[in-house]
Design a protein around this motif. Structure first.
Motif, mmCIF file in Angstrom:
data_model
loop_
_atom_site.group_PDB
_atom_site.id
_atom_site.type_symbol
_atom_site.label_atom_id
_atom_site.label_comp_id
_atom_site.label_asym_id
_atom_site.label_seq_id
_atom_site.Cartn_x
_atom_site.Cartn_y
_atom_site.Cartn_z
ATOM 1 N N ILE A 114 24.199 32.430 112.559
ATOM 2 C CA ILE A 114 25.802 32.571 112.415
ATOM 3 C C ILE A 114 26.573 32.088 111.148
ATOM 4 N N ASP A 115 27.445 32.989 110.895
ATOM 5 C CA ASP A 115 28.179 32.512 109.717
ATOM 6 C C ASP A 115 29.030 31.286 109.766
ATOM 7 N N ALA A 116 29.169 30.461 108.732
ATOM 8 C CA ALA A 116 29.599 29.229 109.015
ATOM 9 C C ALA A 116 31.215 29.190 109.352
ATOM 10 N N VAL A 117 32.038 30.212 108.632
ATOM 11 C CA VAL A 117 33.533 30.462 109.080
ATOM 12 C C VAL A 117 33.596 30.713 110.695
ATOM 13 N N HIS A 118 32.588 31.508 110.941
ATOM 14 C CA HIS A 118 32.619 32.169 112.321
ATOM 15 C C HIS A 118 32.357 30.852 113.572
ATOM 16 N N LEU A 119 31.547 30.027 112.940
ATOM 17 C CA LEU A 119 31.140 28.972 113.749
ATOM 18 C C LEU A 119 32.295 28.155 113.942
ATOM 19 N N LEU A 120 33.050 27.877 112.675
ATOM 20 C CA LEU A 120 34.071 26.835 112.539
ATOM 21 C C LEU A 120 35.226 27.335 113.577
ATOM 22 N N SER A 121 35.470 28.567 113.358
ATOM 23 C CA SER A 121 36.656 29.140 114.239
ATOM 24 C C SER A 121 36.575 28.882 115.791
ATOM 25 N N GLY A 122 35.465 28.645 116.110
ATOM 26 C CA GLY A 122 34.997 28.488 117.885
ATOM 27 C C GLY A 122 35.080 26.641 117.981
ATOM 28 N N THR B 260 35.894 27.084 103.382
ATOM 29 C CA THR B 260 35.667 25.782 104.018
ATOM 30 C C THR B 260 36.189 24.664 103.400
ATOM 31 N N ASP B 261 36.277 24.492 102.031
ATOM 32 C CA ASP B 261 36.778 23.548 101.281
ATOM 33 C C ASP B 261 38.028 23.237 101.813
ATOM 34 N N LEU B 262 39.135 24.414 102.030
ATOM 35 C CA LEU B 262 40.381 24.006 102.378
ATOM 36 C C LEU B 262 40.559 23.337 103.750
ATOM 37 N N VAL B 263 39.498 24.076 104.705
ATOM 38 C CA VAL B 263 39.557 23.598 106.031
ATOM 39 C C VAL B 263 39.126 21.904 105.930
ATOM 40 N N TRP B 264 38.162 21.589 105.153
ATOM 41 C CA TRP B 264 37.740 20.283 104.777
ATOM 42 C C TRP B 264 39.069 19.316 104.472
ATOM 43 N N TYR B 265 39.725 19.851 103.530
ATOM 44 C CA TYR B 265 40.929 19.129 103.057
ATOM 45 C C TYR B 265 41.954 18.893 103.978
#
Ligand SMILES: Cc1cc2nc3c(=O)[nH]c(=O)nc-3n(C[C@H](O)[C@H](O)[C@H](O)COP(=O)(O)OP(=O)(O)OC[C@H]3O[C@@H](n4cnc5c(N)ncnc54)[C@H](O)[C@@H]3O)c2cc1C
Ligand code: SF4
Ligand code: SF4
Lengths: 831, 443
Positions: B311-319, B433-438
């Protein structure tokens, strides 16, 4: 073909540079095809000129070296127009991509030929403007290709096809000369080369750029889909909608097999157990749209629709449109091969034709799926087959031809928008009569004597025409179901309008009535009558016209007698038609220099309900009169042009309009609906703005549109007379300017610095009329001269218009000069 | 053998029949947009393929110009997404395969990469990339030191050979290494942004959770070698969302580089190795999370049975439910890597994820569906088209008025950074993902 391949290619390469000339086998294969699946031969080479000047050099080189040129936009044509013969040069416009700045006051933009249709709207979107013609290929087809095919699209029902959105073309002829088609005014008289070139499929010249009209984005849009268990009910509903006075921006349809293909491709969740799905769209003010959509919904349910779905948000709206717009692509899922037709019939015949198609389908045992521009009477039945089976192929083509003949027998046309190309060459002779085809060939020879521009396309061979032209009709005949009227030249416009208005329709070129103004010393006025021939000859005809467009826009079919005495019948009583050249439109507005109209068929539109009239006066004398008017115009200038009007009759004559402070009255006329959101809203806004500007409301009335002539008593006498002249105008930064077209330095602004004391300003198209007192010494130049109530001779064409070609046409139509002979058409030294 | 070839050919020919030649795929094709030459369009390539399949005699040579056309295809799959008729990308991939020999053996029509082969072949090693990254970073600082902030456009007028070197330097993917560097960069951006921070921010509505789970993290050579900061932060992010993150040891390159440089055996070996490693470390039901969209697509196909767990990291994070802690009042434009958008159908997820960050405004660039022209090795072989596409993408992104661009593939990151350096040097680009991390990790 006298030219050796090697030297020819070397010459082209010198002009283009080696990277812009493709000669490898891959390019020669790819550029031998377009979306039509047809193929003739491999081109000698493909030129990708970087700019218009290089393009013209290529065209000239080809002429000198006896090479034929096939212009190509993006090769999405469905009739094989861009498919080269063996050894021809393909001239691709893909590098001509410049888009000019958006003129958000003049509502126009210049685009080079290789710009994609969608890019124009994207470019104008920040001004809330868009380019209305929207072929389903809009994401990829080029403006040059749209022009050359006169492309249509769903939203052309309300706004008109590509031709109606062209102000001026930049083009080159076979000699490679840089030419234009005129000044690009809102409404221009003359032999209309724009109409002639548009739809001529690259056989008369190469379009390098165009000034395009933009239209305002609607405030609100309602898109809905109606599903019909019975095909007859669906097709029959199209006319019912329009006859109910509803003017959707689009009425599209797909039949069951097409619906199934689209469902297979996209899975929208539409029912597939219905006979047809209709997609319609309303646009305008939010309340208007909601009301119209409700009314349409009820009407369609009453007409046999099983279910109506309304798109509540932009995403669902896109889905609904995808269903129609991607239908063609989805066809690939039905069968590997197909013949797609593009027939068009008078609207009232749509149900008959669709029934006949079912019969033909059964008779030939073929599969047919159809997508319709239903509101235009334009159908794309696609006969699907497997091309590996020669028997099926034969049956498919036989069925297709039978459908075409059936449409022609209903006064239809072979092609509404896809063009003739090579694909429909065999069928066009069934539609054209010998005189019209001969004239088309004569014109072709004037423009391109050696047949170098896209040879073998668009026109069937000389002498092949088979149709017998309908004889010149008598009197005035309405075809209510098809929303058309056919009238003889001397029928009076007022009579025609009066009858049409009785049925809630009108010809939106302006109003005229037989009133008693004939003795007026200033000549017969607005109240006076005009004949149909005058409407055709002079597209501008009425000062206080509350119009939706020009006669050229609504003219469908024309009978005319050329100077040589040949009776020409051209066009068809259908809303879209691209079989052969657009001779009717070309002649419309050309005075009486090539031919004399004998009869014409026009498209009718639902008439407005009411005519609102407001009269304001500046009694204060504080000098703000013109500013006040300005604010009024500002508020209304961007009304949807298809609504017509509003018109401002400005009379500053009570006092001398000098520095001491002008005084005067302004009368505003606007057609519309008697609702709080339309005329009611206008009312509110006008009064509000007027009071801010120190204008006082003297009078406010609403007339039934049918008795609009009662409104005339509110106008000053001079406004009812024929003005000395009128000028196309545009507004720039709060000023009205005479619009001499782009690049012309003679623009003269007169508001508010030096206003003529009396004038009529019409917002769409932007035009100004000034009565007798205004003269050239006020700095205005006269474009559309009228004097003593009669239109004068045609004005001199713009410098970019090729006089030699116009003279060539004069020789074809009127070799002995029996008709009007303006100096510039006669005098070889002129211009 | 001949029979097999014949069956394969007729299968392709059958697929090809679904192309109705409508041309609706053209405006999404980067190579067509860049060249205006229809040979370099999907429809053009399919027409050539049709001709190739028609060649009865296996000894007849396919014209080199045809192969060159196939080889110009970036493999972005934008055309597949656009096609209403369902024409599969596999047809174009077959064409690319035909050109493969020429790529390996060289031919005047098929350019060789702008970097020497021995370097190219080692680009699937994180340590080589780390070294190159340092060299590029040093060179960039050097140029910026002597030429100023606009160094990239100042060097745009060099002769061709020099220019492609500058481009290599400019497009080497980079991102802040330490957390403080990242915070400083974003703090500054937020300060200078015109976006008004929200007064209150709504509770992050819980998403319908695939509840926190075990994930095995795929490192990827470029991420590992050049973007270790973002990788580390991504793992942190996953942990704060409640995932148990494992980084299996002994993983190899995903295999894409070898596959695209004509070394299928090497690619197969890498697939094999990764299968072994992940088989050992991944329980059924747990996910293999991949940071780079390009690796994700390759692994979905290359990991065999395990592919469905990728699974793509962004895809996973979005869920996942994320403890979003701070507002990030910035205008942000997302660039979708083709291998996410077209390859894996991921385009909504990043936008959903970012729209959960209070104060953040998403802006959409024109031509979102068009490839940025990186194309991995492709970009090294067609530097001119690639550069042109990078500029075009940068222009489209800059026109949105965004304060920041984010994306999720190292190749795109470097390519767009180079384009932006030329066109809009003040517009930064970061891993999404860096932006989300921030937003999740204020301190
Ligand atoms: C999926 C699909 C949907 C379509 N839907 C519609 C539709 O809804 N309505 C519609 O009207 N058409 C439709 N078409 C047909 C086609 O897209 C139009 O005819 C379009 O206008 C062609 O544009 P092009 O740039 O592809 O022209 P091309 O196919 O390249 O050329 C068409 C013709 O124009 C000539 N030409 C091109 N450029 C120039 C120029 N600059 N100067 C002079 N001559 C030129 C060529 O010589 C040729 O004869 C559709 C086609 C497809 C594939
Ligand atoms: S691949 Fe699809 S979109 Fe492209 S031309 Fe063929 S059918 Fe049309
Ligand atoms: S995969 Fe990308 S580059 Fe290749 S043809 Fe399709 S859109 Fe063009």
């Amino acid at each position: 073909m006298g030219t050796q391949k090697g030297p020819a290619l070397a010459g082209l390469s010198r002009i283009l540079g080696p990277d812009a000339l493709l000669t490898d086998p891959a390019a020669r294969l790819v550029y031998s095809r377009d979306s039509s699946h047809m193929t003739l031969g491999r081109p000698l080479g493909i030129a990708l000129p970087a700019d218009a000047s290089t393009l013209r050099k290529v065209v000239r080189f080809c002429k000198v070296n006896e090479l034929a040129v096939v212009t190509r936009g993006t090769g999405t044509g469905l009739s094989g127009g861009a498919v080269p013969n063996e050894g021809e040069v393909v001239l691709a416009t893909s590098q001509l991509k410049a888009l000019g700045p958006v003129d958000d006051q003049g509502l126009r933009v210049r685009a080079e030929a290789g710009v994609l249709n969608d890019q124009v709207s994207a470019h104008a979107s920040s001004f809330a403007l868009h380019f209305a013609p929207d072929p389903s290929s809009q994401s990829i087809s080029s403006i040059g290709g749209n022009i050359a095919e006169n492309a249509g699209g769903p939203h052309c029902l309300r706004h008109g096809v590509t031709l109606h959105h062209l102000l001026r073309l930049e083009w080159c002829d076979v000699q490679g000369r840089a030419l234009t088609t005129g000044r690009g005014l809102a409404c221009e008289r003359g032999i209309d080369l724009t109409s002639l070139l548009c739809g001529s499929e690259g056989t008369l010249g190469v379009v390098t750029a165009a000034d395009l009209k933009l239209v305002t984005d609607p405030q609100s849009v309602a898109t809905m889909a109606a599903f019909f268990p019975d095909l007859n009910d669906a097709t029959g509903s199209v006319v019912s909608l329009l006859r109910a006075g509803l003017m959707p921006v689009a009425v599209e349809m797909v039949d069951q097999p097409m619906l199934e293909a689209v469902e297979a491709a996209f899975g929208f969740g539409f029912p597939t157990d219905v006979a047809a799905a209709m997609i319609l769209e309303f646009a305008g003010q939010p309340e208007e749209v909601a009301e119209d959509a409700d009314q349409a919904g009820n009407l369609l349910m009453g007409n046999g629709a099983r279910e109506i779905r309304r798109a509540e948000d932009a995403a669902t709206r896109m889905e609904l449109w995808k269903c129609r717009k991607k239908a063609f692509g989805a066809v690939g899922r039905l069968a590997p091969s197909y013949v797609t037709m593009d027939v068009v019939v008078p609207l009232g015949k749509l149900p008959d034709l669709v029934r006949e198609i079912q019969v033909i389908k059964a008779k030939h045992g073929v599969e047919i799926a159809t997508a319709f521009h239903a509101g235009d009477g334009n159908l794309h039945p696609g006969v699907h087959y497997d091309d590996r089976d020669s028997e099926l192929r034969r049956a498919a083509h036989e069925a297709a031809d039978e459908i075409i003949r059936t449409a022609l027998a209903m006064d239809g046309s072979v092609t509404g928008e896809h063009g003739v190309g090579i694909e429909k060459l065999h069928a066009v002779p069934w539609q054209l009569d010998p005189v019209s085809l001969e004239l088309m060939w004569d014109i072709k020879r004037v423009f391109d004597p050696e047949d170098r521009l896209n040879p073998g396309k668009a026109l069937p061979p000389p002498g092949s025409a088979l149709a017998v032209p309908p004889s010149v009709p008598r009197g005035c005949t309405f075809n209510w179901d098809s929303m058309t009227v056919t009238a003889e030249a001397d029928v009076s416009l007022s009579e025609l309008q009066a009858q049409a208005l009785e049925r809630g329709l009108w010809l939106p070129v302006g109003l005229a009535a037989a009133t008693t103004q004939a003795d007026d010393p200033m000549g017969p006025g607005l109240g006076s009558d005009r004949s149909i021939s005058s409407v055709v000859e002079n597209i501008l005809f009425s000062p206080a016209l509350v119009a939706g467009g020009s006669a050229r826009h609504f003219l469908l079919e024309l009978w005319a007698e050329t100077g040589a005495g040949r009776l020409l019948h051209t066009g068809a009583p259908v809303f879209k038609n691209v079989a052969g050249y657009n001779l009717a439109q070309m002649l419309c507005g050309s005075g009486r220099v090539l031919a004399q109209p004998r009869a014409a068929t026009f498209q009718l539109r639902p008439a407005p309900e009411k005519l609102g009239v407001w009269r304001f006066a500046d009694l204060s004398g504080d000098g703000n009169f013109w500013e006040g008017i300005h604010s009024l115009i500002d508020r209304l200038a961007h009304r949807d042009p298809t609504l017509g009007g509003p018109v401002f009759v400005i009379d500053g004559s009570q006092e001398d309009c000098s520095a001491s402070g002008p005084q005067g009255t302004v009368t505003v006329l606007a057609p519309g609906r008697d609702r709080s959101w339309d005329l009611g809203d206008l009312d509110k806004r006008l009064v509000e703005v007027a009071s801010l500007a120190g204008l006082e409301l003297l009078e406010q009335k609403r007339f039934d549109f049918r008795s609009w002539s009662h409104a005339l008593v509110h106008l000053p006498d001079w406004a009812l007379a024929w003005p000395d002249w009128s000028v196309s105008a545009k507004r720039i930064q709060g000023k009205i300017e005479a619009d001499r077209g782009p690049g012309d330095l003679q623009k003269t602004s007169f508001l508010p610095q030096k206003p003529p004391s009396r004038m009529i300003w019409q917002a769409s198209p932007a035009l100004v009329w000034i009565p007798g007192s205004a003269t050239e010494n006020e700095g205005w130049c006269c474009d559309h001269c009228c004097s003593g109530g009669k239109p004068t001779q045609l004005p001199d064409p713009d410098a970019g218009v090729p006089l030699d070609l116009l003279r060539g046409m004069k020789k074809v139509f009127d070799p002995d000069g029996r008709l009007d002979n303006p100096l510039w058409l006669k005098d070889e030294n002129h211009g | 053998m001949a029979d097999q070839r014949q069956t394969a050919k007729s299968h392709l020919a059958e697929l090809l029949r679904s192309c109705v030649q409508c041309g609706l795929c053209l405006p999404t094709c980067a190579t067509w947009l860049a060249t205006g030459n229809e040979v370099h369009s999907p429809r053009g390539r399919l027409l050539l393929l049709e001709e190739v399949l028609n060649i009865e005699d296996p000894d007849t040579n396919i014209p080199v110009a045809f192969l060159a056309a196939f080889d110009h295809c970036i493999g972005c799959r934008a055309c597949e997404t656009a096609c209403p008729s369902g024409v599969p990308f596999s047809l174009l991939e077959y064409g690319q395969g035909l050109a493969g020999d020429l790529v390996v053996n060289g031919s005047p029509e098929i350019p060789q990469p702008a970097v020497p082969g021995f370097v190219l072949r080692r680009l699937d090693s994180p340590s080589v990339l780390r070294f190159l990254g340092r060299v590029a970073g040093g060179t960039r600082s050097f140029f910026a030191g002597i030429l100023g902030r606009r160094w990239r456009s100042r060097l745009d007028h060099l002769p061709v050979g020099m220019r492609s070197l500058v481009r290599l330097v400019g497009s080497m993917p980079t991102a802040p290494e330490t957390d403080d560097q990242l915070r400083a960069l974003l703090d500054d951006l937020v300060k200078s942004s015109s976006v008004v921070p929200p007064q209150t921010y709504p509770e992050d509505a819980p998403v319908s959770d695939d509840s926190p789970s075990d994930v095995a993290f795929f490192q990827g050579c470029a991420n590992n070698g050049l973007l270790s900061g973002p990788s580390r932060r991504l793992c942190e992010l996953l942990r704060s969302a409640g995932c148990r993150v494992e980084v299996p040891q002994g993983q190899d390159c995903c295999g894409a580089l070898a596959a695209h440089t004509g070394r299928p055996t090497r690619a197969a070996a890498q697939h094999h190795r990764n299968r072994e490693v992940f088989n050992k470390n991944t329980g059924t039901g747990s996910r293999i999370v991949v940071e780079a969209a390009g690796c994700g697509l390759e692994l979905k196909e290359g990991l065999g049975d395990l592919g469905s767990q990728v699974i793509d990291a962004v895809h996973l994070l979005s869920g996942l439910n994320l403890p979003v802690l701070r507002a990030v009042p910035l205008k942000v434009a997302v660039h979708d890597p083709c291998h996410a958008r077209h390859g894996q159908g991921i385009s909504q997820q990043p936008r959903e994820l970012l729209s959960r960050i209070p104060g953040l405004t998403l802006v959409e660039a024109a031509e979102v569906e068009v490839c940025c022209g990186s194309g991995g090795v492709w970009g090294l072989r067609y530097p001119e088209i690639s550069e042109q596409l990078g500029r075009r993408k940068a222009e489209n992104l800059a026109t949105t008025g965004a304060d920041l661009v984010v994306t999720s593939n190292p190749g795109c990151l470097g390519q767009i950074a180079d384009g932006l350096a030329l066109i809009a040097p003040d517009l930064p680009i970061l891993p999404l993902t860096d932006l989300v991390w921030y937003a999740v990790k204020p301190e």
